[in-house]
Structures are given as structure tokens and as C-alpha cells.
Scaffold this active site. Structure first.
Site, PDB file in Angstrom:
ATOM      1  N   ASP A 119      14.022   9.728  69.191  1.00  0.00           N
ATOM      2  CA  ASP A 119      13.789   9.686  68.187  1.00  0.00           C
ATOM      3  C   ASP A 119      12.100  10.389  68.209  1.00  0.00           C
ATOM      4  O   ASP A 119      10.854   9.828  67.961  1.00  0.00           O
ATOM      5  CB  ASP A 119      13.701   8.848  67.481  1.00  0.00           C
ATOM      6  CG  ASP A 119      15.376   8.588  66.525  1.00  0.00           C
ATOM      7  OD1 ASP A 119      15.610   9.792  67.154  1.00  0.00           O
ATOM      8  OD2 ASP A 119      15.227   8.332  65.566  1.00  0.00           O
ATOM      9  N   TYR A 164      19.262  12.811  73.884  1.00  0.00           N
ATOM     10  CA  TYR A 164      20.309  11.714  74.209  1.00  0.00           C
ATOM     11  C   TYR A 164      21.228  12.443  73.429  1.00  0.00           C
ATOM     12  O   TYR A 164      22.092  11.043  73.434  1.00  0.00           O
ATOM     13  CB  TYR A 164      20.158  10.240  73.056  1.00  0.00           C
ATOM     14  CG  TYR A 164      19.704  10.404  72.095  1.00  0.00           C
ATOM     15  CD1 TYR A 164      17.917  11.006  72.005  1.00  0.00           C
ATOM     16  CD2 TYR A 164      20.597   9.730  70.796  1.00  0.00           C
ATOM     17  CE1 TYR A 164      17.776  10.514  70.829  1.00  0.00           C
ATOM     18  CE2 TYR A 164      20.073  10.490  69.612  1.00  0.00           C
ATOM     19  CZ  TYR A 164      18.550  10.946  69.967  1.00  0.00           C
ATOM     20  OH  TYR A 164      18.024  10.507  68.384  1.00  0.00           O
ATOM     21  N   ASP A 230      22.674   4.956  58.753  1.00  0.00           N
ATOM     22  CA  ASP A 230      21.330   4.771  57.988  1.00  0.00           C
ATOM     23  C   ASP A 230      20.812   5.879  58.604  1.00  0.00           C
ATOM     24  O   ASP A 230      19.454   5.938  57.237  1.00  0.00           O
ATOM     25  CB  ASP A 230      20.666   4.028  59.636  1.00  0.00           C
ATOM     26  CG  ASP A 230      20.601   4.673  60.486  1.00  0.00           C
ATOM     27  OD1 ASP A 230      21.516   4.981  60.651  1.00  0.00           O
ATOM     28  OD2 ASP A 230      19.505   3.509  61.523  1.00  0.00           O
TER      29      ASP A 230
HETATM   30  C1  GDL Z   1      19.663   8.208  66.200  1.00  0.00           C
HETATM   31  C2  GDL Z   1      18.725   6.811  67.009  1.00  0.00           C
HETATM   32  C3  GDL Z   1      19.082   5.765  66.210  1.00  0.00           C
HETATM   33  C4  GDL Z   1      20.012   6.018  64.943  1.00  0.00           C
HETATM   34  C5  GDL Z   1      20.912   6.543  64.692  1.00  0.00           C
HETATM   35  C6  GDL Z   1      21.844   7.363  63.607  1.00  0.00           C
HETATM   36  C7  GDL Z   1      19.881   6.729  68.859  1.00  0.00           C
HETATM   37  C8  GDL Z   1      19.473   6.932  70.339  1.00  0.00           C
HETATM   38  N1  GDL Z   1      19.013   6.432  68.121  1.00  0.00           N
HETATM   39  O1  GDL Z   1      19.286   8.923  66.730  1.00  0.00           O
HETATM   40  O2  GDL Z   1      18.494   4.609  65.933  1.00  0.00           O
HETATM   41  O3  GDL Z   1      20.238   4.053  64.072  1.00  0.00           O
HETATM   42  O4  GDL Z   1      21.029   8.070  64.692  1.00  0.00           O
HETATM   43  O5  GDL Z   1      20.698   7.368  63.115  1.00  0.00           O
HETATM   44  O6  GDL Z   1      21.059   6.969  68.351  1.00  0.00           O
END
Ligand code: GDL
Length: 386
Positions: A119, A164, A230
Site C-alpha cells: 500500500d 503483493y 476494512d
Molecule cells: C491490503 C492491505 C491490508 C488490508 C487489506 C484488505 C495487504 C498486504 N495489505 O491491501 O492491510 O487489510 O488490503 O483491505 O493485504
């Protein structure tokens, strides 16, 4: 053989657990024979936004107790640091700050430490273009330097790349320059966090992982966002843990769940994952886990509304008769079911009951008072067509 990691990621936005809640999760991990807890809350300012600032003494003392409690249960706590929002790859001062911070967190008793670069911008900062040919090289060189400098600490470094998930790879060839550059610099046996084909992956199989796994020599630790909410905090995903292929994942370094930050709900998810790791059927273990967590049978009536993020839209329309059936079930869950888990689910159940009422009443004027009570004035006006 390299150590494998199965467990929990405190790695979401918007929520942070208390130390008591973290201990509860440790106990649950132990009960399920899972062995890892990745500490990486996006909300912890010292972890990401203010990564240069050392943790306060009080935090260090709590974290040390937490790590010790985990060690007694054979659980590895992997503290993480995410400097990527502002890290200057060409500054020795920043490098020193980073090693200092890593020393501080591993001094609490961890044998692992993760460097997270998720991110953040995919561009190499302008001031570094003279020194590195790409962001992948900058990240790889940083990791290589850190692992040399930390060699005396006998700590395993982990890395989460900026790319990722397969879906983040922009190149038409499907081969990411960033990842190739990273793989050329990163030392062997480095656990690399990877979320699968997507950030929230519907399925994760051996073939999905093949190219990346080859690049990083089967050192992927799957960071599974299946139940994270989230990015849509008004939803709650409670469906079976499905779409993951056990042998594909077992060929890698591990599987960890990044979830919601609601401790009991997260324990529920970990139970589903543990059943998957034991080879149990997703559906049966889901039913059994719901019953182990004492969720009333009425939940099954509305379970489809709390399915997985990728569940297909059902072509059936909501008819009056089924809406009444759903209302009855959700009323039971709201007003008769009493438990700490229910407290975590209550806002979601309540919002669902509200939505049912709205869809069931096309003549909004009839429920004007109810709308005015439930929604802020501007939204209420819009709902009432004013
Ligand atoms: C993401 C974020 C993570 C977040 C998730 C879901 C990774 C490696 N990083 O990209 O912190 O909670 O999405 O929103 O997953």
C-alpha cells in the site's frame, strides 16, 4: 526443512486490538495448534505513519510480555515495520533509524521481523533514481543489507512487496519487473508475504502461485484477506473458508489470516482456517464451528447475506414472503441471542434488519418517522425523495 507459519495477522486498517484481546487470540491459536502472530496493525502510528519514532517504554514492556506469553505457547510473534510511506532509500540516516527500530522491536524476544512495503507508491522516489534502477532493486538491496547487518541477531526477516498480488502486476507479459528485480537481490529463504491472485482472493491454488513461487523459491507466506472488511466496514463476511487449495498452499511457507479486529469473530475465522489445514470440508467445518461458537440456528436462514466477498449475486429477487422469513430470523438473532460474539455481530445484524425494512417498503412515506430516526437528515431526505 524451513519453518512454516500458520496463524493470525493483525494487519488491517481501522481497528487495533487491546493487549487482552491479543492474548485471547494467542490462546485460541494455541488451542488450534497454529503457530504465528504477525503484528502489523495499519492503525499503529509507530508501525507505519511515524515509523521513525521509537515505541514508548510502556508499549515495549507490554509487547515483551506478549511475546513471552506467545513463546510459552510455541507461537512465533513476528513484529512488522512499514516505513515505505516516507522511507528515503538513499539516506543513511533513515537506514540507521530503521535498523534502530528493528532492534527495538526484536529486543522484545522475537526471532522474526517483517518489513512491509504494501500500500505505497509503486514509483521509485525521484531522489533515488540516480542510485537504483527500480523500486524492486531498492527494496531488494535494502532487505539484503538489513539481513547482513542483522545476521548476528539470529532473526528471520520477512518481506511484503509493493506488488503483493497477481492482480497488481501491470505488465502485459504477466512478469513483474518489480518482482524480478526484487528476487535478484533478496537473500534465499526469505518468507515473502503474498495475497494470491487478488488482494482479496476468491481462490488460491498451486497454479495461481506458480510463477511467483518459482521466483521466490517456494518461500511464500499467504496473507489471506478473505474475511477482511476494512475496505467495506459495513459488511461482515461469515461464509465457509473455501476456494483455497491445500496442497498448493502447503508447498509454500505458510498461511496467515488478516481479518477484522473483532477478537471473537477473528477466533471464529481462525477455527475455520485450522479445519481447512486439517483437511476438513469447508461446509461441514463451517456448520460445526458456528455451533461450537454457539451461534443460533436462525443464522442459517440469513447466512447468504453474510457470505464471502466473491459470492455471486443470486438472481432470485427478494419477495415479500422470504423477506418476512429473514426478518424473523434476524429479529431472533438481535433480541434473543445474547453472547459476547453477538455483541460483535450486532451492528451488522441491525444494519441488515434496517435494509430489509427499506427494501420491503417501497412506499417510503409510510415509514417516514422511522427513516428520520435512522438516517442523518440529508440521507433521510434523499430516501424520502425530497
Ligand atoms: C491490503 C492491505 C491490508 C488490508 C487489506 C484488505 C495487504 C498486504 N495489505 O491491501 O492491510 O487489510 O488490503 O483491505 O493485504
Amino acid at each position: 526443512m524451513a519453518h512454516k507459519f500458520y496463524g493470525y495477522i493483525e494487519g488491517y486498517y481501522g481497528r487495533m486490538l487491546t493487549w487482552e484481546e491479543r492474548l485471547r487470540l494467542l490462546n485460541h491459536l494455541k488451542k488450534l495448534s497454529l503457530n504465528a502472530y504477525l503484528y502489523a496493525p495499519k492503525q499503529d502510528p509507530y508501525h507505519r505513519q511515524e515509523w521513525r519514532a521509537p515505541y514508548p517504554r510502556e508499549w515495549i514492556s507490554r509487547f515483551r510480555q506478549f511475546t513471552l506469553a506467545a513463546r510459552k505457547k510455541n507461537i512465533r510473534v513476528i513484529p512488522a515495520i512499514a516505513p515505505g510511506l516516507s522511507f528515503d532509500y538513499c539516506s543513511n540516516a533513515d537506514y540507521k533509524k530503521l535498523t534502530g527500530k528493528i532492534q527495538q522491536i526484536i529486543s522484545c524476544g522475537s526471532r522474526d521481523c517483517a518489513l512491509l512495503m504494501d500500500d505505497i507508491s509503486e514509483e521509485l522516489p525521484k531522489n533515488c533514481v540516480k542510485y537504483f534502477t527500480s523500486l524492486g532493486r531498492a527494496h531488494g538491496k535494502l532487505v539484503a543489507r538489513l539481513s547482513l547487518d542483522l545476521a548476528g541477531e539470529s532473526v528471520t526477516l520477512w518481506f511484503c512487496p509493493t506488488i503483493y498480488a497477481n492482480s497488481l502486476i501491470k505488465e502485459k507479459s504477466g512478469i513483474s519487473r518489480y518482482l524480478v528485480d526484487l528476487s535478484l537481490e533478496i537473500p534465499n529463504n526469505f518468507p515473502l508475504l503474498w495475497t494470491g491472485p487478488n488482494i482479496v482472493s476468491k481462490s488460491i491454488s498451486g497454479p495461481d502461485l506458480k510463477t511467483i513461487a518459482e521466483l521466490f523459491k517456494d518461500n511464500l507466506v499467504i496473507w489471506d484477506n478473505l474475511y477482511a472488511n476494512d475496505y467495506c466496514p459495513s459488511r461482515l463476511f461469515l461464509g465457509p473458508f473455501k476456494g483455497r487449495n491445500r496442497s498448493g498452499i502447503n508447498g509454500q511457507r505458510g498461511l496467515m489470516l488478516n481479518t477484522t479486529g473483532m477478537p471473537l469473530t477473528d477466533c471464529f475465522y481462525l477455527s475455520l482456517m485450522a479445519a481447512f489445514l486439517r483437511g476438513e470440508s469447508a461446509r461441514q467445518s463451517w456448520r460445526k464451528t458456528l455451533s461450537d461458537f454457539k451461534v443460533p440456528k436462525e443464522f442459517f436462514t440469513i447466512a447468504a447475506f453474510f457470505g464471502l466477498p466473491s459470492d455471486a449475486v443470486n438472481s432470485k429477487r427478494l419477495d415479500r414472503k422470504s423477506v418476512r422469513k429473514f426478518q424473523k430470523a434476524v429479529d431472533y438473532l438481535l433480541w434473543q441471542w445474547k453472547s459476547p460474539l453477538q455483541c460483535e455481530w450486532y451492528p451488522f445484524l441491525f444494519a441488515f434488519a434496517n435494509d430489509l425494512k427499506l427494501v420491503q417498503t417501497p412506499d417510503r412515506a409510510r415509514i417516514r418517522g422511522w427513516i428520520v430516526k435512522k438516517y442523518p437528515p440529508l440521507l433521510a431526505n434523499a430516501l424520502l425523495g425530497q
